[in-house]
Scaffold this active site. Sequence first.
Site, PDB file in Angstrom:
ATOM      1  N   ASP A  28       0.859  -1.187   0.000  1.00  0.00           N
ATOM      2  CA  ASP A  28       0.000   0.000   0.000  1.00  0.00           C
ATOM      3  C   ASP A  28       0.894   1.236   0.000  1.00  0.00           C
ATOM      4  OD1 ASP A  28      -3.155   0.649   1.144  1.00  0.00           O
ATOM      5  OD2 ASP A  28      -1.656   2.244   1.289  1.00  0.00           O
ATOM      6  N   ILE A  29       0.466   2.229  -0.747  1.00  0.00           N
ATOM      7  CA  ILE A  29       1.283   3.424  -0.950  1.00  0.00           C
ATOM      8  C   ILE A  29       1.278   4.385   0.243  1.00  0.00           C
ATOM      9  CG2 ILE A  29      -0.381   5.040  -1.982  1.00  0.00           C
ATOM     10  CD1 ILE A  29       1.690   5.085  -4.396  1.00  0.00           C
ATOM     11  N   HIS A  97     -10.213  -5.527  -2.550  1.00  0.00           N
ATOM     12  CA  HIS A  97      -8.871  -5.691  -1.968  1.00  0.00           C
ATOM     13  C   HIS A  97      -8.978  -6.010  -0.494  1.00  0.00           C
ATOM     14  CE1 HIS A  97      -9.959  -1.424  -1.811  1.00  0.00           C
ATOM     15  NE2 HIS A  97      -9.264  -1.336  -0.687  1.00  0.00           N
ATOM     16  N   HIS A  99      -6.734  -5.784   2.949  1.00  0.00           N
ATOM     17  CA  HIS A  99      -5.554  -5.167   3.551  1.00  0.00           C
ATOM     18  C   HIS A  99      -4.928  -6.184   4.512  1.00  0.00           C
ATOM     19  CE1 HIS A  99      -6.744  -0.820   2.767  1.00  0.00           C
ATOM     20  NE2 HIS A  99      -7.913  -1.410   2.611  1.00  0.00           N
TER      21      HIS A  99
HETATM   22  P1  AMP Z   1      -9.752   1.310   0.895  1.00  0.00           P
HETATM   23  O1  AMP Z   1     -10.044   2.509   1.737  1.00  0.00           O
HETATM   24  O2  AMP Z   1     -10.058   0.010   1.590  1.00  0.00           O
HETATM   25  O3  AMP Z   1     -10.393   1.397  -0.479  1.00  0.00           O
HETATM   26  O4  AMP Z   1      -8.170   1.304   0.679  1.00  0.00           O
HETATM   27  C1  AMP Z   1      -7.555   1.713  -0.513  1.00  0.00           C
HETATM   28  C2  AMP Z   1      -6.077   1.688  -0.268  1.00  0.00           C
HETATM   29  O5  AMP Z   1      -5.427   1.780  -1.514  1.00  0.00           O
HETATM   30  C3  AMP Z   1      -5.543   2.843   0.598  1.00  0.00           C
HETATM   31  O6  AMP Z   1      -4.927   2.308   1.770  1.00  0.00           O
HETATM   32  C4  AMP Z   1      -4.545   3.554  -0.325  1.00  0.00           C
HETATM   33  O7  AMP Z   1      -3.399   4.012   0.355  1.00  0.00           O
HETATM   34  C5  AMP Z   1      -4.209   2.468  -1.324  1.00  0.00           C
HETATM   35  N1  AMP Z   1      -3.746   2.915  -2.636  1.00  0.00           N
HETATM   36  C6  AMP Z   1      -4.302   3.843  -3.438  1.00  0.00           C
HETATM   37  N2  AMP Z   1      -3.587   3.975  -4.582  1.00  0.00           N
HETATM   38  C7  AMP Z   1      -2.566   3.090  -4.496  1.00  0.00           C
HETATM   39  C8  AMP Z   1      -1.477   2.741  -5.357  1.00  0.00           C
HETATM   40  N3  AMP Z   1      -1.300   3.326  -6.539  1.00  0.00           N
HETATM   41  N4  AMP Z   1      -0.604   1.807  -4.938  1.00  0.00           N
HETATM   42  C9  AMP Z   1      -0.765   1.207  -3.744  1.00  0.00           C
HETATM   43  N5  AMP Z   1      -1.764   1.487  -2.889  1.00  0.00           N
HETATM   44  C10 AMP Z   1      -2.657   2.413  -3.256  1.00  0.00           C
END
Ligand code: AMP
Length: 125
Positions: A28-29, A97, A99
């Site tokens: 995760d970024i 996804h 986590h």
């Molecule tokens: P959610 O709130 O469950 O939809 O989590 C989405 C997650 O995606 C967040 O923790 C973001 O930091 C992560 N995210 C968004 N864009 C990217 C990316 N390009 N690469 C990796 N993680 C990402």
Amino acid sequence: MDIFCKIIKGESPCYKIYEDDDVLAFLDISQKYFGHTLVVPKKHFANTLDCDDEILKKVILATKKIAKHYVDDCGVSGVNILNNNGKEAGQMVEHLHYHIIPQGKECKGKEKMDFVEQQKILKLN
Ligand code: AMP
């Protein structure tokens, strides 16, 4: 197209942790947590409720495999496994996804570790 579909297509970069025919996992970024990992199906589904059962099984089993690897092989004490479904539930990216968030004193202070270094410690394949 959502950002995870772009990552799966190779159109956007990621720090890969695990890949098989149906599933991709990458860091995760956000860098809020050391080793924060996202596990996604390569085929697009909006969330768990929308997902085909066979694919969902593969995503969950891959999530378990990666989490177990973190605990058994990477010196992590425990993990949170989390999944948001729908905007109102905090889902920001509309592509299913899970986590995985490593927890334990060995993770503290490593939140901002370089992604390449985190990847070296945690990579499964
Ligand atoms: P959610 O709130 O469950 O939809 O989590 C989405 C997650 O995606 C967040 O923790 C973001 O930091 C992560 N995210 C968004 N864009 C990217 C990316 N390009 N690469 C990796 N993680 C990402």
